[in-house]
Design an enzyme around this catalytic site. Structure first.
Site, PDB file in Angstrom:
ATOM      1  N   ASP A 161      -7.635  18.891  60.736  1.00 46.33           N
ATOM      2  CA  ASP A 161      -7.394  17.759  61.635  1.00 46.33           C
ATOM      3  C   ASP A 161      -5.972  17.826  62.193  1.00 46.33           C
ATOM      4  O   ASP A 161      -5.739  17.571  63.379  1.00 46.33           O
ATOM      5  CB  ASP A 161      -7.604  16.449  60.866  1.00 46.33           C
ATOM      6  CG  ASP A 161      -8.909  16.461  60.096  1.00 46.33           C
ATOM      7  OD1 ASP A 161      -9.964  16.463  60.734  1.00 46.33           O
ATOM      8  OD2 ASP A 161      -8.870  16.517  58.847  1.00 46.33           O
ATOM      9  N   HIS A 189     -10.464  12.381  55.496  1.00 48.65           N
ATOM     10  CA  HIS A 189     -11.003  13.416  56.385  1.00 48.65           C
ATOM     11  C   HIS A 189     -12.391  12.953  56.841  1.00 48.65           C
ATOM     12  O   HIS A 189     -13.426  13.390  56.347  1.00 48.65           O
ATOM     13  CB  HIS A 189     -11.101  14.766  55.668  1.00 48.65           C
ATOM     14  CG  HIS A 189     -11.858  15.781  56.482  1.00 48.65           C
ATOM     15  ND1 HIS A 189     -11.363  16.318  57.642  1.00 48.65           N
ATOM     16  CD2 HIS A 189     -13.082  16.322  56.316  1.00 48.65           C
ATOM     17  CE1 HIS A 189     -12.251  17.147  58.153  1.00 48.65           C
ATOM     18  NE2 HIS A 189     -13.315  17.173  57.377  1.00 48.65           N
TER      19      HIS A 189
END
Ligand SMILES: NC(=O)c1ccc[n+]([C@@H]2O[C@H](COP(=O)([O-])OP(=O)(O)OC[C@H]3O[C@@H](n4cnc5c(N)ncnc54)[C@H](O)[C@@H]3O)[C@@H](O)[C@H]2O)c1
Length: 335
Positions: A161, A189
């Site tokens: 990410d 996440h």
């Protein structure tokens, strides 16, 4: 010629698609160093053993000088024996019609077993990176199941990410991704993660400016930028009909290499770690992604960054999701 003693590294889910991109990079020295010999242990479930044999053959056929031995196995006692690093990629994937709770239950069972095996068989200095989803909560379960291994040795992957956020900003500014630093992924996440560039810097034509000044489009940074990063995994699945693998493997290498060799001076990266003692008011008993610096294989959360109301709300929302996930997982763990 490499002279160091080999280290033992286990990758679980070793017959899967992330591992297929990952193993080569590890075996050729991208993660633990170009002079560090490696014994690679490939752990997967029994039906995947024939596939693992193929992966072993390919690794042998790469003729890599650092790779001393490859051990395929479906047994945790073999997989986790005396290991220095564990990259836990294998997990139960979501199947058609499967409830979120059922998925969590299946993964609690996997990460409890693997945590217990780490506790029993791994070196106490082992560094454990959890990738399999839900990565934060799986990491928490593994750590709780391995009480003899320090909690600080466990982390989960939000570097993908982080890299996605760097790249989005770099593309927007027309610079290469290495010109962007100190983006932050806060939290889970999952799609509630908060990609934050309030503290990020972009090197534009040799001078360092804030990401907001470099991008010159606050609406984009507070809108589409955030949702693009949050939903990138789903976008890749839609396009590729498979989840991110090449980019996930690259992020795993970045994460583990930083644990081994440290982060660059003045820079921070994102990873999911124990929230205990954090200065941002995040509930303690969570694996939460923070801005992190690493030195001598020890991480610390970068404290004291000013947080505005916009960020606060998003950091709390992703924490709330993790608290709920943890509470459900802990119920399963105690059963
Ligand atoms: N944290 C992140 O940024 C991130 C990014 C991408 C993917 N992921 C997650 O990584 C995981 C793996 O993704 P993939 O694309 O490689 O999946 P995949 O289905 O191709 O491979 C997963 C492998 O894990 C194995 N496995 C299942 N249970 C196991 C167990 N108990 N022990 C050992 N191995 C086991 C399977 O047999 C399979 O070979 C998924 O959970 C995915 O959601 C996380």
């Amino acid at each position: 010629m490499p002279r160091a003693e080999p280290i033992r590294v286990v990758v679980t889910g070793a017959a899967g698609q992330i591992a297929y991109s990952l193993l080569f990079s590890i075996a050729k020295g991208d993660v633990f160093g170009k002079d560090q010999p490696i014994i690679l242990i490939l752990l997967d479930i029994p039906p995947m053993l024939p596939v693992l044999d193929g992966v072993v053959m390919e690794l042998q056929d790469c003729a890599l000088p650092l790779l001393r031995e490859v051990i395929p196995t479906d047994k945790v006692e073999v997989g986790f024996k005396d290991i220095d690093a564990a990259i836990l990629v294998g997990s139960m994937p979501r199947k058609e019609g499967m409830e979120r709770k059922d998925l969590l239950k299946a993964n609690v069972a996997i990460f409890k077993t693997q945590g217990q095996a780490l506790d029993k068989y791994a070196k106490k200095t082992v560094k454990v990176l959890v990738v399999g989803n839900p990565a934060n909560t799986n990491c928490l379960i593994a750590s709780k199941s391995a009480p003899s291994i320090p909690k600080e040795n466990f982390s989960c992957l939000t570097r993908l990410d982080h890299n996605r956020a760097c790249s989005q900003v770099a593309m927007r500014c027309g610079v290469s991704s290495d010109k962007v630093k100190n983006v932050i992924i806060w939290g889970n996440h999952s799609s509630t993660q908060y990609p934050d560039v309030h503290h990020a810097k972009v090197n534009v034509s040799g001078s360092e400016v804030s990401a907001y000044d470099a991008v010159k489009n606050d609406a984009w940074l507070r809108g589409d930028f955030i949702s693009t990063v949050q939903l990138r995994g789903a976008a890749v699945i839609k396009a590729r009909k498979l989840s991110s693998a090449m980019s996930a493997a690259k992020a795993i290498c970045d994460h583990m290499r930083d644990i081994w060799f440290g982060t660059k001076e003045g820079e921070f990266i994102s990873m999911g770690v124990y929230a205990a003692g954090n200065s941002y008011g995040i509930p303690e008993d969570l694996i939460y992604s923070f801005p992190i610096q690493i030195k001598n294989k020890t991480w610390k959360v970068v404290d004291g960054l000013p947080i505005n109301d916009f960020s606060r709300a998003k950091m709390d929302a992703t924490a709330a999701e993790l608290v709920e996930e943890r509470d459900t997982a802990m119920d399963f763990l105690s059963q």
